[in-house]
Write an enzyme that holds these catalytic residues in place. Structure first.
Site, PDB file in Angstrom:
ATOM      1  N   LYS A  93       2.573  11.427 -11.244  1.00  0.00           N
ATOM      2  CA  LYS A  93       1.856  10.394 -11.980  1.00  0.00           C
ATOM      3  C   LYS A  93       2.721   9.143 -12.049  1.00  0.00           C
ATOM      4  O   LYS A  93       3.886   9.213 -12.431  1.00  0.00           O
ATOM      5  CB  LYS A  93       1.537  10.850 -13.402  1.00  0.00           C
TER       6      LYS A  93
ATOM      7  N   GLU B 161       8.436  17.473 -25.598  1.00  0.00           N
ATOM      8  CA  GLU B 161       7.663  17.905 -24.429  1.00  0.00           C
ATOM      9  C   GLU B 161       7.966  19.368 -24.084  1.00  0.00           C
ATOM     10  O   GLU B 161       7.083  20.113 -23.654  1.00  0.00           O
ATOM     11  CB  GLU B 161       7.960  17.003 -23.234  1.00  0.00           C
TER      12      GLU B 161
ATOM     13  N   HIS C   9       8.478   8.111 -27.404  1.00  0.00           N
ATOM     14  CA  HIS C   9       7.320   8.904 -26.999  1.00  0.00           C
ATOM     15  C   HIS C   9       7.329  10.278 -27.668  1.00  0.00           C
ATOM     16  O   HIS C   9       6.298  10.740 -28.189  1.00  0.00           O
ATOM     17  CB  HIS C   9       7.317   9.049 -25.480  1.00  0.00           C
TER      18      HIS C   9
ATOM     19  N   ARG D 237      -4.733  20.701 -15.674  1.00  0.00           N
ATOM     20  CA  ARG D 237      -3.622  19.782 -15.940  1.00  0.00           C
ATOM     21  C   ARG D 237      -3.825  19.028 -17.252  1.00  0.00           C
ATOM     22  O   ARG D 237      -2.871  18.544 -17.867  1.00  0.00           O
ATOM     23  CB  ARG D 237      -3.434  18.800 -14.782  1.00  0.00           C
TER      24      ARG D 237
ATOM     25  N   GLU E 244      -5.597  16.181 -12.142  1.00  0.00           N
ATOM     26  CA  GLU E 244      -6.025  16.315 -13.538  1.00  0.00           C
ATOM     27  C   GLU E 244      -7.542  16.403 -13.688  1.00  0.00           C
ATOM     28  O   GLU E 244      -8.147  15.740 -14.526  1.00  0.00           O
ATOM     29  CB  GLU E 244      -5.469  15.139 -14.367  1.00  0.00           C
TER      30      GLU E 244
ATOM     31  N   HIS F 231      -0.965  14.727 -27.272  1.00  0.00           N
ATOM     32  CA  HIS F 231      -0.903  13.355 -26.758  1.00  0.00           C
ATOM     33  C   HIS F 231      -2.140  12.528 -27.108  1.00  0.00           C
ATOM     34  O   HIS F 231      -2.062  11.298 -27.069  1.00  0.00           O
ATOM     35  CB  HIS F 231      -0.732  13.368 -25.239  1.00  0.00           C
TER      36      HIS F 231
ATOM     37  N   HIS G  34      -0.618   9.571 -28.513  1.00  0.00           N
ATOM     38  CA  HIS G  34      -0.690   8.327 -27.747  1.00  0.00           C
ATOM     39  C   HIS G  34      -1.336   7.212 -28.570  1.00  0.00           C
ATOM     40  O   HIS G  34      -0.931   6.041 -28.473  1.00  0.00           O
ATOM     41  CB  HIS G  34      -1.488   8.535 -26.461  1.00  0.00           C
TER      42      HIS G  34
ATOM     43  N   ASN H  13      -1.728  17.475 -21.976  1.00  0.00           N
ATOM     44  CA  ASN H  13      -1.949  16.388 -22.924  1.00  0.00           C
ATOM     45  C   ASN H  13      -2.044  16.872 -24.365  1.00  0.00           C
ATOM     46  O   ASN H  13      -2.329  16.061 -25.269  1.00  0.00           O
ATOM     47  CB  ASN H  13      -3.226  15.620 -22.556  1.00  0.00           C
TER      48      ASN H  13
ATOM     49  N   LYS I 129       5.606  22.907 -15.974  1.00  0.00           N
ATOM     50  CA  LYS I 129       4.967  21.700 -15.436  1.00  0.00           C
ATOM     51  C   LYS I 129       4.603  21.899 -13.963  1.00  0.00           C
ATOM     52  O   LYS I 129       3.503  21.535 -13.520  1.00  0.00           O
ATOM     53  CB  LYS I 129       5.926  20.510 -15.596  1.00  0.00           C
TER      54      LYS I 129
ATOM     55  N   ARG J  61       0.808  -1.219   0.000  1.00  0.00           N
ATOM     56  CA  ARG J  61       0.000   0.000   0.000  1.00  0.00           C
ATOM     57  C   ARG J  61       0.845   1.274   0.000  1.00  0.00           C
ATOM     58  O   ARG J  61       0.365   2.350   0.352  1.00  0.00           O
ATOM     59  CB  ARG J  61      -0.994   0.017   1.166  1.00  0.00           C
TER      60      ARG J  61
END
Length: 362
Positions: A142, A184, A262, A236, A232, A243, A247, A240, A222, A120
């Site tokens: 993230k 990025e 990427h 936020r 998000e 992306h 993606h 993206n 960022k 956990r």
């Protein structure tokens, strides 16, 4: 370049520190904490090029174990995570153990996820070694893994204890990795800072000397976005930009067994989504053309001729930003500004994809 800043003013804030050559800030952190054991997660590349630097400067009386995985996005999956959980269990890692993620975005995403879920949650720090992870992937809390060929479908929002950045690790990168991270940085300028965009696009040759002076600005962008919206829910999502389509293409390449970096997919996505923003009336044709030509200056054409619109739309419909089966885009509304949760017509999305395909014939 030397600074520290807090990304999120919570009870457990995320702090980034630029390491000096003897890593004294990292050693101070290790001495201050009462960790039971240290685990260092690397891939085969960071094991060879970066781990010797870390171990040569890391001062600790604790024992440490090296956990190595193969390099590549295709390793960021539940099978790898399970193997790492099993190793931590066999080595009797307790909740006072520390995981050091030494690597690029795959390592920081994967290592963060494994640490955040093992028993956990155990503590972890990120030491990014690529431009992409320094400016983007390691920052913001993230963590995640891919599910089948879907990018980052399983993960958590969990802050690392600290992020330590050592810019000299960039000297170990091949040019393609440097260029990947630069995508990025360009995105940061397009969504939030026109001056940053203009400074980046003045760089005539992509090399470390030209890029390093601009890393701090990308980190700050960022930082600012994450401070406003950690989980998000709103702003936020602007991170993206490029992306949603990027993606999808990256996932299809992965599914095909021909993975792309990427940043290469993001650069492709920026071009397609910039044109989409023009079609949606968010930016002028002049700005759209200028942005696309700037991206083309740095990135070769990414062939998507094997991917039909149906396959791309299947992936777009599974994007994490979506709601009620609507595809939500983050699109620039000018150079330096961005909107989120923008729903585009299917016709315009197809036109944007066709526009990109036709660039290869231009």
């Amino acid at each position: 370049m030397s600074y520290s800043f807090i990304i999120n003013p919570t009870e457990n804030p995320e702090m980034i520190t630029i390491l000096n050559d003897n890593f004294s800030q990292l050693n101070e952190f290790l001495h201050e904490k009462s960790f039971s054991k240290i685990f260092i997660l690397v891939d085969e590349n960071t094991h060879e090029y970066c781990l010797p630097v870390l171990l040569g400067n890391m001062e600790t009386d604790l024992g440490f174990e090296i956990l190595e995985i193969e390099a590549g996005e295709e390793m960021k999956n539940i099978q790898t995570a399970n193997q790492l959980w099993e190793i931590l269990t066999e080595m009797q890692a307790d909740r006072k153990a520390l995981v050091i993620n030494l690597g690029g975005g795959v390592i920081t995403d994967m290592g963060g996820f494994v640490a955040a879920t093992y028993k956990r949650g155990i503590q972890f720090i990120n030491i990014p070694t690529t431009l992409l992870s320094m400016c983007d992937a390691s920052i913001g809390g993230k963590t995640g893994i891919d599910l089948m060929h879907y990018k980052n479908m399983v993960g958590t929002f969990t802050f690392p204890e600290r992020i330590f950045v050592y810019p000299k690790f960039l000297e170990t990168l091949p040019f393609k990795e440097l260029r990947s991270g630069f995508a990025e940085m360009l995105k940061h300028g397009l969504i939030a800072d026109r001056i940053h965009w203009e400074n980046l696009t003045r760089i005539s040759k992509l090399d470390i000397e030209g890029i390093i002076p601009h890393i701090e600005t990308s980190m700050d962008i960022k930082d600012d976005v994450v401070k406003k919206d950690f989980q998000e829910k709103n702003v936020r999502k602007t991170l993206n930009f490029g992306h949603t389509i990027g993606h999808a293409v990256e996932s299809l390449c992965l599914q095909q067994g021909n993975p792309v970096l990427h940043g290469e997919a993001v650069a492709m996505g920026i071009i397609a989504e910039t044109y989409l923003a023009y079609l949606e009336g968010l930016i002028s044709e002049e700005d759209s053309t200028a942005i696309i030509e700037s991206i083309q200056k740095y990135y070769p054409y990414l062939d998507i001729s094997d991917f039909n619109d149906e396959g791309i739309f299947d992936l777009l419909l599974n994007d994490k930003k979506n709601a009620d089966r609507h595809i939500n885009f983050s699109l620039i509304s000018g150079i330096g500004t961005c909107v989120f949760d923008h729903q585009c017509s299917q016709e315009n999305i197809k036109k944007a994809l066709d526009f990109y395909r036709e660039l290869n014939n231009a």
